[in-house]
Design an enzyme around this catalytic site. Structure first.
Site, PDB file in Angstrom:
ATOM      1  N   ASN A   1       0.702  -1.227  -0.180  1.00 30.28           N
ATOM      2  CA  ASN A   1      -0.180  -0.092   0.266  1.00 30.28           C
ATOM      3  C   ASN A   1       0.886   1.239  -0.310  1.00 30.28           C
ATOM      4  OD1 ASN A   1      -2.467   1.087   0.074  1.00 30.28           O
ATOM      5  ND2 ASN A   1      -2.201   1.479   2.594  1.00 30.28           N
ATOM      6  N   ASN A   2      -0.048   2.272  -0.895  1.00 35.59           N
ATOM      7  CA  ASN A   2       1.264   3.805  -0.394  1.00 35.59           C
ATOM      8  C   ASN A   2       1.850   3.692  -1.078  1.00 35.59           C
ATOM      9  OD1 ASN A   2      -1.514   4.917   1.084  1.00 35.59           O
ATOM     10  ND2 ASN A   2      -0.100   4.014   3.131  1.00 35.59           N
ATOM     11  N   ARG A   3       2.854   2.167  -2.479  1.00 36.36           N
ATOM     12  CA  ARG A   3       3.102   2.457  -3.070  1.00 36.36           C
ATOM     13  C   ARG A   3       5.193   2.261  -2.008  1.00 36.36           C
ATOM     14  NH1 ARG A   3      -0.022   1.734  -6.204  1.00 36.36           N
ATOM     15  NH2 ARG A   3       0.530   2.375  -8.712  1.00 36.36           N
ATOM     16  N   MET A   4       4.671   1.452  -1.163  1.00 41.12           N
ATOM     17  CA  MET A   4       6.301   1.205  -0.142  1.00 41.12           C
ATOM     18  C   MET A   4       6.432   0.032   0.139  1.00 41.12           C
ATOM     19  SD  MET A   4       7.478   4.155   1.549  1.00 41.12           S
ATOM     20  CE  MET A   4       8.014   3.343   3.085  1.00 41.12           C
TER      21      MET A   4
END
Length: 215
Positions: free
Chosen positions: A192-195
């Site tokens: 999630n959130n490009r993490m």
């Protein structure tokens, strides 16, 4: 809505799984086997398909091929040695590989060197293929220019006639396997959130070093 706006608005939330370095096997080939088996079990489309990247005159070139075996930690696929990729491999034995399993939100990148497979492996796999695929390998001058589809069909038909009644077709010398010997792996798990999770392995002094990269 124009295509650029559509592309800008495309979003996927990656929440299918996570990847901790402590949970990854010390051997990246074992870790690869685990992920591949999962992709097969979950019925991902063409789970053995990967992008093979080569280079010609410093120009990267890529195409999708199929993984057909893992023997002694080498990754094998089969093709026409006279194809474009065969010519590129002849000049530069450094290659890159990318597997993508979208339903699992996973990607694996591999870098390494490539060499021709032992002839017995190429023979064994060739004779396991459907007869039509064998005829196609014999008939097609892969990556060469052809006039039209009809000319291509004629090549196949001529080969069918030539080998009519021949039960065991001979593997052509221009067709066989390549084995990729990895020196680098990156296992990517969307988060999630490009993490995203990125766990890597690099061969150093004949040992695999495992580490995490920032997304």
């Amino acid at each position: 809505m124009d295509i650029n706006q559509t592309l800008e608005n495309l979003r996927v939330s990656y929440q299918a799984s996570k990847l901790d370095i402590e949970d990854c096997d010390k051997d990246p080939v074992v870790q690869f086997d685990q992920w591949l088996e999962h992709a097969i079990e979950t019925k991902c489309d063409e789970p053995n398909a990967f992008v093979l990247s080569t280079a010609k005159n410093n120009q990267p070139r890529a195409r999708v091929v199929l993984l057909k075996g893992i023997h002694e930690n080498q990754f094998f696929f089969y093709t026409n040695y006279k194809s474009s990729k065969g010519a590129e491999i002849e000049l530069n034995d450094k290659v890159a590989v990318t597997f993508l399993w979208l339903p699992l939100q996973r990607q694996i990148r591999i870098e390494g060197t490539i060499s021709k497979a032992p002839e017995h492996l190429s023979d064994e796999y060739f004779h396991k293929r459907p007869r039509g695929s064998q005829i196609g390998a014999i008939a097609s001058p892969q990556s060469s220019k052809v006039r039209n589809r009809a000319a291509l069909e004629k090549m196949f038909h001529d080969a069918e006639i030539k080998f009519n009644g021949v039960e065991v077709l001979p593997r052509p010398a221009h067709w066989g396997g390549y084995g990729i010997s990895p020196t680098y792996f990156e296992f990517w798990q969307g988060r999630n959130n490009r993490m995203h999770d990125r766990i890597c392995y690099e061969m150093k002094n004949s040992q695999w070093e495992k580490f995490r990269l920032a997304p």
